[in-house]
Structure formats: C-alpha cells, structure tokens
Design an enzyme around this catalytic site. Structure first.
Site, PDB file in Angstrom:
ATOM      1  N   ASP A  82     -12.797   4.344  -5.284  1.00 59.77           N
ATOM      2  CA  ASP A  82     -11.874   3.915  -6.339  1.00 59.77           C
ATOM      3  C   ASP A  82     -10.961   2.815  -5.784  1.00 59.77           C
ATOM      4  O   ASP A  82     -10.200   3.049  -4.843  1.00 59.77           O
ATOM      5  CB  ASP A  82     -11.050   5.135  -6.770  1.00 59.77           C
ATOM      6  CG  ASP A  82     -10.115   4.815  -7.915  1.00 59.77           C
ATOM      7  OD1 ASP A  82      -9.889   3.630  -8.210  1.00 59.77           O
ATOM      8  OD2 ASP A  82      -9.589   5.779  -8.501  1.00 59.77           O
ATOM      9  N   SER A  88     -17.150   1.180 -13.121  1.00 58.53           N
ATOM     10  CA  SER A  88     -18.282   1.258 -14.077  1.00 58.53           C
ATOM     11  C   SER A  88     -18.457  -0.022 -14.899  1.00 58.53           C
ATOM     12  O   SER A  88     -19.608  -0.384 -15.198  1.00 58.53           O
ATOM     13  CB  SER A  88     -18.210   2.513 -14.962  1.00 58.53           C
ATOM     14  OG  SER A  88     -17.045   2.552 -15.739  1.00 58.53           O
TER      15      SER A  88
HETATM   16  P1  4NP Z   1     -12.086   2.979 -12.134  1.00 63.34           P
HETATM   17  O1  4NP Z   1     -10.666   2.766 -11.431  1.00 63.34           O
HETATM   18  O2  4NP Z   1     -12.291   4.474 -12.233  1.00 63.34           O
HETATM   19  O3  4NP Z   1     -13.032   2.347 -11.175  1.00 63.34           O
HETATM   20  O4  4NP Z   1     -12.006   2.289 -13.476  1.00 63.34           O
HETATM   21  C1  4NP Z   1      -9.496   3.359 -11.895  1.00 63.34           C
HETATM   22  C2  4NP Z   1      -8.785   2.769 -12.937  1.00 63.34           C
HETATM   23  C3  4NP Z   1      -7.602   3.329 -13.366  1.00 63.34           C
HETATM   24  C4  4NP Z   1      -7.130   4.477 -12.763  1.00 63.34           C
HETATM   25  C5  4NP Z   1      -7.840   5.074 -11.736  1.00 63.34           C
HETATM   26  C6  4NP Z   1      -9.023   4.500 -11.303  1.00 63.34           C
HETATM   27  N1  4NP Z   1      -5.893   5.034 -13.185  1.00 63.34           N
HETATM   28  O5  4NP Z   1      -5.451   6.009 -12.554  1.00 63.34           O
HETATM   29  O6  4NP Z   1      -5.291   4.556 -14.153  1.00 63.34           O
END
Ligand code: 4NP
Length: 168
Positions: free
Chosen positions: A131, A21
């Site tokens: 992700d 995002s």
């Molecule tokens: P985002 O990616 O949703 O694109 O910001 C992630 C960032 C951190 C985590 C998972 C997805 N996490 O599990 O910490």
C-alpha cells in the site's frame, strides 16, 4: 460468467481503489488492448474500503502512470460487492488483507479464481503489492513495476488457460 460479448472478466481489488487497483486496471487493460482482446476480456477495479467512492485515482498514482504512457483519468473508485462474484472470472487482490476481506464475502460455490496478483508475477519474489498511500514517491514507482510484471504474467496465464475463449 463474463457477460454477453466478453468471454472473460478480471476485477482488480485493493483497499481504496485509488492507487494500486486502478494502476492494475489501466496497465492490464492496455496489455489486453495491445494483444487484440479488448472485446473478449473485460477489466475493472474496486476497493474494499469506502473512503474514496467516485474519486479519480490518487494524483501520485496518476502521475506515475502518465509518465509511463497510461491515462487513468477516466477511472472512478467503487466498492467491491458480493455481486462481483457473479460477474468476474478472476478477482485479483493486491495484498493479503484485501484477499481476507474478499474471502469473507465470497459466495459458496464461486467457480472463478480468487487470489493474489503477484502470484502471476514473473520476476518478483514478493507476495503483496504494498500500500503506497501513506508513503513517498518511491512507493508509487514500486507499485507500478510490480503491476507491470504481474500484468504480463496474468495475461500469459489467461492465454494458456483459456485458449478457446481467446480464439487461440
Ligand atoms: P489503495 O491505497 O488501496 O492502493 O487504493 C489506499 C488508498 C487510500 C487509503 C488507503 C490505501 N486510505 O486509507 O484512504
């Protein structure tokens, strides 16, 4: 729904608000600026998870964006809340899990647009921005390309759907 000076507002939402995002936030805000709509369209981003509150974007995300000419260094992660539905005309989810979480907090009667970012994609057949957090460098490049494509599509959609708000 957008506040005072702005006419329209867009909120991008992912899980951590440090990879996908913020990329969408930076890329779409630059498109908005280049089109001359900075005073008319407010852009923000938020996450459904609270692990990275107040953190700057992930280094890998920031590096890929910087290489393409986007400075994400001023962004800080925050949580999406139900109050965001009072403020944003477009709430845009990166994947189906984000969308499910947002639907669960959506107040009854929300009149804005809640949906997937890649619904606005003009080139991609995939539905979700994947992700990249636990993957390799390729994942961050892939995210960037998907975001650029869908950002162009979203701006075109807004131009055709809200010509009056943009003085068209
Ligand atoms: P985002 O990616 O949703 O694109 O910001 C992630 C960032 C951190 C985590 C998972 C997805 N996490 O599990 O910490």
């Amino acid at each position: 729904m957008a506040t005072t000076a702005t006419q329209l507002s867009v909120l991008f939402v992912c899980l951590g608000n440090i990879c996908r995002s913020p990329t969408a936030h930076g890329v779409f805000a630059k498109l908005v600026e280049q089109a001359g709509y900075s005073d008319l369209i407010q852009v923000d981003s938020a996450g459904t998870g609270d692990w990275h509150l107040d953190h700057a974007p992930d280094q890998r995300t920031a590096q890929v964006a910087a290489a393409k000419g986007y400075d994400l260094s001023g962004l800080r992660a925050r949580l999406v809340t139900s109050a965001d539905f009072n403020q944003f005309d477009y709430i845009i989810a990166m994947d189906n899990a984000n969308l499910k979480d947002l639907r669960a907090m959506q107040p009854e009667g929300y009149a804005g647009h809640l949906g997937l970012f890649l619904d606005f994609s003009e080139q991609s057949a995939v539905q979700e921005v994947p992700d990249p957090y636990y993957g390799g460098e390729d994942g961050f490049e892939l995210v960037f390309g998907l975001v650029e494509d869908a950002s162009r599509g979203l701006l075109r959609h807004i131009q055709s759907s809200h010509p009056q708000a943009l003085g068209l």
